[in-house]
Design a protein around this motif. Structure first.
Motif, PDB file in Angstrom:
ATOM      1  N   ARG A  74      43.236  27.219  48.677  1.00  0.00           N
ATOM      2  CA  ARG A  74      45.090  26.745  49.504  1.00  0.00           C
ATOM      3  C   ARG A  74      44.724  27.761  48.623  1.00  0.00           C
ATOM      4  O   ARG A  74      45.499  29.098  47.794  1.00  0.00           O
ATOM      5  CB  ARG A  74      45.866  25.971  48.548  1.00  0.00           C
ATOM      6  N   HIS A  75      45.553  28.387  50.475  1.00  0.00           N
ATOM      7  CA  HIS A  75      46.365  30.645  51.081  1.00  0.00           C
ATOM      8  C   HIS A  75      47.961  30.829  49.765  1.00  0.00           C
ATOM      9  O   HIS A  75      48.367  29.558  50.013  1.00  0.00           O
ATOM     10  CB  HIS A  75      46.062  31.076  51.830  1.00  0.00           C
ATOM     11  N   HIS A  76      47.239  31.439  48.817  1.00  0.00           N
ATOM     12  CA  HIS A  76      48.898  32.037  48.377  1.00  0.00           C
ATOM     13  C   HIS A  76      49.203  31.368  47.519  1.00  0.00           C
ATOM     14  O   HIS A  76      50.414  31.232  46.300  1.00  0.00           O
ATOM     15  CB  HIS A  76      49.763  31.669  49.189  1.00  0.00           C
ATOM     16  N   ASP A  77      48.248  30.815  46.633  1.00  0.00           N
ATOM     17  CA  ASP A  77      48.783  29.862  44.769  1.00  0.00           C
ATOM     18  C   ASP A  77      47.636  31.287  44.614  1.00  0.00           C
ATOM     19  O   ASP A  77      46.333  31.016  44.807  1.00  0.00           O
ATOM     20  CB  ASP A  77      47.856  28.660  44.822  1.00  0.00           C
ATOM     21  N   ALA A  78      48.346  31.504  43.583  1.00  0.00           N
ATOM     22  CA  ALA A  78      47.678  32.273  42.218  1.00  0.00           C
ATOM     23  C   ALA A  78      46.268  32.144  41.819  1.00  0.00           C
ATOM     24  O   ALA A  78      45.117  32.911  42.377  1.00  0.00           O
ATOM     25  CB  ALA A  78      48.663  33.057  41.632  1.00  0.00           C
ATOM     26  N   LEU A  79      46.250  31.418  41.622  1.00  0.00           N
ATOM     27  CA  LEU A  79      44.288  30.273  40.664  1.00  0.00           C
ATOM     28  C   LEU A  79      43.722  30.151  41.879  1.00  0.00           C
ATOM     29  O   LEU A  79      42.578  30.882  41.788  1.00  0.00           O
ATOM     30  CB  LEU A  79      44.894  29.122  39.843  1.00  0.00           C
ATOM     31  N   GLU A  80      44.193  29.887  42.796  1.00  0.00           N
ATOM     32  CA  GLU A  80      42.871  29.404  44.342  1.00  0.00           C
ATOM     33  C   GLU A  80      42.944  30.852  44.839  1.00  0.00           C
ATOM     34  O   GLU A  80      41.699  31.386  44.884  1.00  0.00           O
ATOM     35  CB  GLU A  80      43.970  28.992  44.960  1.00  0.00           C
ATOM     36  N   ASP A  81      44.049  31.799  44.600  1.00  0.00           N
ATOM     37  CA  ASP A  81      43.616  32.897  45.365  1.00  0.00           C
ATOM     38  C   ASP A  81      42.927  33.856  44.644  1.00  0.00           C
ATOM     39  O   ASP A  81      41.495  34.833  45.253  1.00  0.00           O
ATOM     40  CB  ASP A  81      45.462  34.099  45.895  1.00  0.00           C
ATOM     41  N   SER A  82      42.579  33.779  43.211  1.00  0.00           N
ATOM     42  CA  SER A  82      41.400  34.608  42.616  1.00  0.00           C
ATOM     43  C   SER A  82      40.325  34.532  42.616  1.00  0.00           C
ATOM     44  O   SER A  82      39.521  34.655  42.606  1.00  0.00           O
ATOM     45  CB  SER A  82      42.081  34.406  41.472  1.00  0.00           C
ATOM     46  N   ILE A  83      40.140  32.644  42.612  1.00  0.00           N
ATOM     47  CA  ILE A  83      38.748  32.204  43.035  1.00  0.00           C
ATOM     48  C   ILE A  83      38.055  32.610  43.666  1.00  0.00           C
ATOM     49  O   ILE A  83      36.965  32.516  44.393  1.00  0.00           O
ATOM     50  CB  ILE A  83      39.551  30.140  42.604  1.00  0.00           C
ATOM     51  N   ALA A  84      39.276  32.504  44.750  1.00  0.00           N
ATOM     52  CA  ALA A  84      38.822  33.453  46.197  1.00  0.00           C
ATOM     53  C   ALA A  84      38.180  34.407  46.466  1.00  0.00           C
ATOM     54  O   ALA A  84      37.002  34.797  46.944  1.00  0.00           O
ATOM     55  CB  ALA A  84      39.564  32.646  47.328  1.00  0.00           C
ATOM     56  N   CYS A  85      38.876  35.132  45.747  1.00  0.00           N
ATOM     57  CA  CYS A  85      38.465  36.883  45.606  1.00  0.00           C
ATOM     58  C   CYS A  85      36.912  36.773  44.683  1.00  0.00           C
ATOM     59  O   CYS A  85      36.172  37.258  44.958  1.00  0.00           O
ATOM     60  CB  CYS A  85      39.286  37.017  44.767  1.00  0.00           C
ATOM     61  N   ALA A  86      36.996  35.268  43.244  1.00  0.00           N
ATOM     62  CA  ALA A  86      35.581  35.686  42.355  1.00  0.00           C
ATOM     63  C   ALA A  86      34.414  35.703  43.450  1.00  0.00           C
ATOM     64  O   ALA A  86      33.642  36.133  43.117  1.00  0.00           O
ATOM     65  CB  ALA A  86      35.910  34.982  41.775  1.00  0.00           C
ATOM     66  N   LYS A  87      34.815  34.749  44.285  1.00  0.00           N
ATOM     67  CA  LYS A  87      33.801  33.960  45.272  1.00  0.00           C
ATOM     68  C   LYS A  87      32.913  34.889  45.930  1.00  0.00           C
ATOM     69  O   LYS A  87      32.312  35.589  46.598  1.00  0.00           O
ATOM     70  CB  LYS A  87      33.931  32.341  45.796  1.00  0.00           C
ATOM     71  N   ILE A  88      33.766  35.928  46.438  1.00  0.00           N
ATOM     72  CA  ILE A  88      33.940  37.010  47.962  1.00  0.00           C
ATOM     73  C   ILE A  88      33.046  37.781  47.318  1.00  0.00           C
ATOM     74  O   ILE A  88      31.844  38.666  47.404  1.00  0.00           O
ATOM     75  CB  ILE A  88      34.988  37.391  48.124  1.00  0.00           C
ATOM     76  N   ALA A  89      33.415  37.919  45.843  1.00  0.00           N
ATOM     77  CA  ALA A  89      32.210  39.083  45.231  1.00  0.00           C
ATOM     78  C   ALA A  89      31.166  38.761  44.662  1.00  0.00           C
ATOM     79  O   ALA A  89      30.555  39.113  44.670  1.00  0.00           O
ATOM     80  CB  ALA A  89      33.098  39.308  43.562  1.00  0.00           C
ATOM     81  N   LEU A  90      31.194  37.362  44.129  1.00  0.00           N
ATOM     82  CA  LEU A  90      29.825  36.706  44.165  1.00  0.00           C
ATOM     83  C   LEU A  90      29.601  36.767  45.387  1.00  0.00           C
ATOM     84  O   LEU A  90      27.516  36.688  45.628  1.00  0.00           O
ATOM     85  CB  LEU A  90      29.699  35.852  43.658  1.00  0.00           C
ATOM     86  N   ALA A  91      29.494  36.994  46.510  1.00  0.00           N
ATOM     87  CA  ALA A  91      28.676  36.190  47.435  1.00  0.00           C
ATOM     88  C   ALA A  91      27.941  37.800  47.982  1.00  0.00           C
ATOM     89  O   ALA A  91      26.995  38.078  48.349  1.00  0.00           O
ATOM     90  CB  ALA A  91      29.344  35.765  48.747  1.00  0.00           C
ATOM     91  N   ALA A  92      29.220  38.930  47.891  1.00  0.00           N
ATOM     92  CA  ALA A  92      28.676  39.964  47.782  1.00  0.00           C
ATOM     93  C   ALA A  92      27.234  40.171  47.469  1.00  0.00           C
ATOM     94  O   ALA A  92      26.398  41.306  47.932  1.00  0.00           O
ATOM     95  CB  ALA A  92      29.389  41.121  47.536  1.00  0.00           C
ATOM     96  N   ALA A  93      27.249  40.259  45.640  1.00  0.00           N
ATOM     97  CA  ALA A  93      26.483  39.846  44.521  1.00  0.00           C
ATOM     98  C   ALA A  93      24.985  40.047  45.705  1.00  0.00           C
ATOM     99  O   ALA A  93      24.061  40.104  45.565  1.00  0.00           O
ATOM    100  CB  ALA A  93      26.928  39.626  43.381  1.00  0.00           C
TER     101      ALA A  93
END
Length: 282
Positions: A74-93
């Motif tokens: 859910r975009h622009h929800d602080a926690l969900e934005d953070s989780i999405a950010c973390a998953k992008i980092a994990l996908a790149a790794a």
């Protein structure tokens, strides 16, 4: 009022945000406006990481990248934005074969950002950017980890003993236009075939057989060499020359699957195109 607790939680860990220079600027402005000293901080940016990992992508916003990777949030929800950010980092790794943030930054030639009372300096490329091709997948039982704000998130442990060491096609695109790289990365998070047993038969035209088997494994499924009552899905390609020369209209595996289905077995038969559409739609 909450800053002392927040600062204690963060400790000396590296902060990660998407378009992190903006977030750090807001944080520093908030601290200054409430007369809190700005501590020395280190940070990284998933937008910069994504640009170095997938330079062929047209857009690098949090939502476009998440859509491409199959990350639902859910975009622009602080926690969900953070989780999405973390998953992008994990996908790149995962895509880079890195098990720590430091290793990922080294592979991408990306410096760590820093901030403090003196100001801030964002993550920068250590050398001129080049269009990096994804590294070939290697057989591994390692769990990829990236430490984020004091906690460790991990992708599912991979154990693909049949992964080819041949270089991947550019940008993960197969001859038929299938974005194989995208499907592989999405599979790590969505795993639409979790626990399902899959049999391929005939000649595949959109994926190489080995690619299809690796994709199935990454989606959580298990490939079988023959059809049985335990088989969940049979993917049918074009008839091979042996089947045609024998005068048959379907492969023996498809014939067995149809017989089992007539007897009430819960086996599903689909074309290669339907198989790919099912994975993309999940």
């Amino acid at each position: 009022d909450l800053w002392p607790e927040i600062q204690s939680t963060l400790g000396d860990d590296c902060l990660i945000a998407h378009n992190a220079s903006f977030d750090l600027g807001v944080l520093m402005a908030c601290l200054e406006s409430h007369d809190h000293p700005v501590p020395d901080m280190q940070y990284s940016c998933t937008r910069a990481i994504a640009r170095r990992t997938w330079p062929q992508q047209p857009r690098f916003g949090l939502k476009p990248l998440s859509d491409w990777l199959g990350i639902r949030f859910r975009h622009h929800d602080a926690l969900e934005d953070s989780i999405a950010c973390a998953k992008i980092a994990l996908a790149a790794a995962e895509d880079s074969g890195a098990s720590t943030l430091e290793a990922l930054e080294t592979k991408l030639s990306l410096s760590r950002g820093s901030a403090g009372a003196w100001g801030k300096k964002g993550p920068t490329a250590r050398r001129a950017s080049t269009r990096r091709k994804s590294s070939p997948r290697r057989a591994s039982t390692r769990t990829s980890e990236v430490a984020i704000a004091g906690s460790t998130m991990a992708t599912a442990t991979m154990s693909n003993t049949s992964v080819s060491t041949a270089p991947p096609r550019p940008c993960g695109i197969s001859d038929s236009g299938v974005d194989l790289q995208r499907l592989m990365i999405r599979a790590d998070f969505i795993r639409p075939l979790e626990g399902r047993k899959v049999v391929f038969t005939g000649v595949l035209t959109k994926l190489q057989r080995e690619e299809a088997e690796i994709l199935t494994s990454r989606c959580g499924g298990k490939c079988q060499s023959s059809v049985s009552r335990k088989t969940d899905l049979v993917v049918v390609g074009e008839l091979d020359s042996r089947t045609v020369n024998a005068g048959r209209t379907m492969s023996s595996k498809e014939a067995t699957a149809r017989q089992l289905a007539d007897e009430g077995a819960a086996v599903k038969i689909m074309t290669e195109q339907e198989f790919l559409e099912m994975i993309i739609a999940m």
